[in-house]
Write a protein that holds these residues in place. Structure first.
Motif, short mmCIF file in Angstrom:
data_model
loop_
_atom_site.label_atom_id
_atom_site.label_comp_id
_atom_site.label_asym_id
_atom_site.label_seq_id
_atom_site.Cartn_x
_atom_site.Cartn_y
_atom_site.Cartn_z
N MET A 85 0.84 -1.20 0.00
CA MET A 85 0.00 0.00 0.00
C MET A 85 0.88 1.25 0.00
SD MET A 85 -2.99 1.04 2.69
CE MET A 85 -3.86 2.59 2.55
N VAL A 86 0.52 2.22 -0.80
CA VAL A 86 1.30 3.46 -0.88
C VAL A 86 0.88 4.38 0.25
CG1 VAL A 86 1.82 5.47 -2.30
CG2 VAL A 86 1.52 3.24 -3.38
N PRO A 87 1.83 4.83 1.09
CA PRO A 87 1.46 5.69 2.21
C PRO A 87 1.05 7.09 1.77
CG PRO A 87 3.85 5.52 2.05
CD PRO A 87 3.28 4.56 1.03
N TYR A 88 0.12 7.65 2.52
CA TYR A 88 -0.25 9.06 2.36
C TYR A 88 -0.92 9.38 1.02
CZ TYR A 88 3.72 8.91 5.62
OH TYR A 88 4.60 8.57 6.59
N VAL A 89 -1.36 8.39 0.28
CA VAL A 89 -1.82 8.68 -1.09
C VAL A 89 -3.02 9.62 -1.09
CG1 VAL A 89 -3.30 6.63 -1.31
CG2 VAL A 89 -2.32 7.69 -3.35
N ASP A 90 -3.93 9.47 -0.14
CA ASP A 90 -5.10 10.36 -0.11
C ASP A 90 -4.69 11.80 0.18
OD1 ASP A 90 -6.81 8.27 -0.70
OD2 ASP A 90 -7.25 7.84 1.41
N GLU A 91 -3.75 11.98 1.10
CA GLU A 91 -3.27 13.32 1.43
C GLU A 91 -2.54 13.94 0.24
OE1 GLU A 91 -2.93 10.60 3.21
OE2 GLU A 91 -3.07 10.99 5.38
N LEU A 92 -1.74 13.12 -0.45
CA LEU A 92 -1.01 13.63 -1.61
C LEU A 92 -1.96 13.99 -2.75
CD1 LEU A 92 2.00 11.18 -1.59
CD2 LEU A 92 2.02 13.58 -0.91
N ALA A 93 -2.98 13.17 -2.95
CA ALA A 93 -3.97 13.47 -3.98
C ALA A 93 -4.71 14.77 -3.66
CB ALA A 93 -4.95 12.32 -4.12
N ALA A 94 -5.02 14.98 -2.38
CA ALA A 94 -5.69 16.21 -1.98
C ALA A 94 -4.78 17.42 -2.21
CB ALA A 94 -6.12 16.14 -0.52
N ARG A 95 -3.49 17.25 -1.93
CA ARG A 95 -2.55 18.34 -2.16
C ARG A 95 -2.46 18.66 -3.65
NH1 ARG A 95 2.72 19.78 1.03
NH2 ARG A 95 3.90 21.03 -0.47
N ALA A 96 -2.41 17.61 -4.48
CA ALA A 96 -2.37 17.83 -5.93
C ALA A 96 -3.65 18.51 -6.41
CB ALA A 96 -2.19 16.50 -6.65
N ARG A 97 -4.78 18.08 -5.90
CA ARG A 97 -6.07 18.66 -6.32
C ARG A 97 -6.15 20.13 -5.95
NH1 ARG A 97 -8.86 15.24 -3.88
NH2 ARG A 97 -9.15 13.71 -5.53
N SER A 98 -5.53 20.50 -4.83
CA SER A 98 -5.59 21.89 -4.38
C SER A 98 -4.82 22.82 -5.31
CB SER A 98 -5.03 22.01 -2.95
OG SER A 98 -3.61 21.87 -2.94
N LEU A 99 -3.91 22.26 -6.10
CA LEU A 99 -3.13 23.08 -7.03
C LEU A 99 -3.85 23.32 -8.35
CD1 LEU A 99 0.41 21.51 -6.55
CD2 LEU A 99 -0.41 23.68 -5.63
N ALA A 100 -4.88 22.51 -8.62
CA ALA A 100 -5.61 22.65 -9.88
C ALA A 100 -6.30 24.01 -9.93
CB ALA A 100 -6.62 21.53 -10.02
N ARG A 101 -6.27 24.63 -11.08
CA ARG A 101 -6.79 25.99 -11.23
C ARG A 101 -8.06 25.97 -12.07
NH1 ARG A 101 -1.03 26.37 -12.58
NH2 ARG A 101 0.05 27.05 -10.70
N ALA A 102 -9.06 26.64 -11.60
CA ALA A 102 -10.34 26.69 -12.30
C ALA A 102 -10.48 27.92 -13.18
CB ALA A 102 -11.48 26.67 -11.28
N ASP A 103 -9.44 28.76 -13.21
CA ASP A 103 -9.57 30.05 -13.92
C ASP A 103 -8.97 30.02 -15.33
OD1 ASP A 103 -6.92 29.82 -13.32
OD2 ASP A 103 -6.77 31.68 -12.17
N GLY A 104 -8.61 28.81 -15.79
CA GLY A 104 -8.06 28.70 -17.13
C GLY A 104 -6.58 29.03 -17.22
N ALA A 105 -5.95 29.26 -16.08
CA ALA A 105 -4.51 29.54 -16.07
C ALA A 105 -3.75 28.25 -16.36
CB ALA A 105 -4.10 30.12 -14.72
#
Length: 210
Positions: free
Chosen positions: A1-21
């Motif tokens: 099992m990969v540790p921290y995967v949910d936390e890392l996915a949440a961190r990655a998701r937080s970087l996604a930009r909705a403004d078209g940048a």
């Protein structure tokens, strides 16, 4: 099992930009055998269609070019990759044209060769994950061509003894004898590992997979 995967996915998701940048690109770095591919694949899977994976290994120089350069005995060293091409591809996936699918190369381990156009990064992807040994290498052209294209770089930390045994097993799985695999790892892969070790200090996050 990969540790921290949910936390890392949440961190990655937080970087996604909705403004078209520009679309964020997250790098996963570390020495050979650290588990970069496993972690990257797990994060992409946890993002459930929002992310695509673009590995650095797709930019290995072909064996014919390594023979021309006299570098077949150091395949996997920094100068045996097309770093400029990799940086250009990362720039494309960061800022694609509307509706564009960007195609990236992969590395086929059964062939030990790169394969062009194998990995689609569709217009609907919100985050790109890339992984490789040299994302934090403080040498040209990596430091000026590749690192500026990465919003964050995560370092994968693992016990060296475990990492070395993984590498040997990998080389055996893809055709080397156990003795040849060990010799290659201790001579070539570990030279690369020493070269990238200082990158840990420059990472935005250290993920300890022990």
């Amino acid at each position: 099992m990969v540790p921290y995967v949910d936390e890392l996915a949440a961190r990655a998701r937080s970087l996604a930009r909705a403004d078209g940048a520009a679309r964020p690109v997250i790098g996963i770095a570390g020495p050979p055998g650290a588990g970069k591919s496993t972690l990257a694949e797990a994060v992409v899977a946890a993002l459930d269609g929002l992310a695509a994976l673009v590995p650095m290994d797709g930019f290995h120089l072909a064996d014919a070019e390594l023979r021309r350069l006299g570098r077949t005995d150091r395949k996997g060293a920094p100068d045996t990759f097309d770093a400029y091409g990799y940086g250009a591809l990362l720039a494309r996936v960061r800022a694609p044209r509307p509706g564009e699918t960007v195609y990236a190369p992969c590395f086929e381990r059964e062939l030990e060769q790169p394969v062009a156009g194998a990995l689609p990064v569709s217009a609907g992807v919100s985050v790109v994950i890339t992984e490789g040994n040299y994302l934090l290498l403080d040498e040209e052209p990596w430091s000026s061509v590749v690192r500026p294209q990465l919003d964050e770089v995560w370092w994968v930390a693992v016990d060296d003894a475990v990492r070395i045994e993984r590498l040997i097993a990998r080389h055996v799985r893809f055709g080397k004898s156990p003795s040849a695999a060990r010799a290659w790892v201790l001579r070539s892969d570990e030279a690369n590992a020493r070269q990238v070790a200082s990158g840990r200090e420059r990472a935005d996050l250290v993920v300890d997979v022990d």
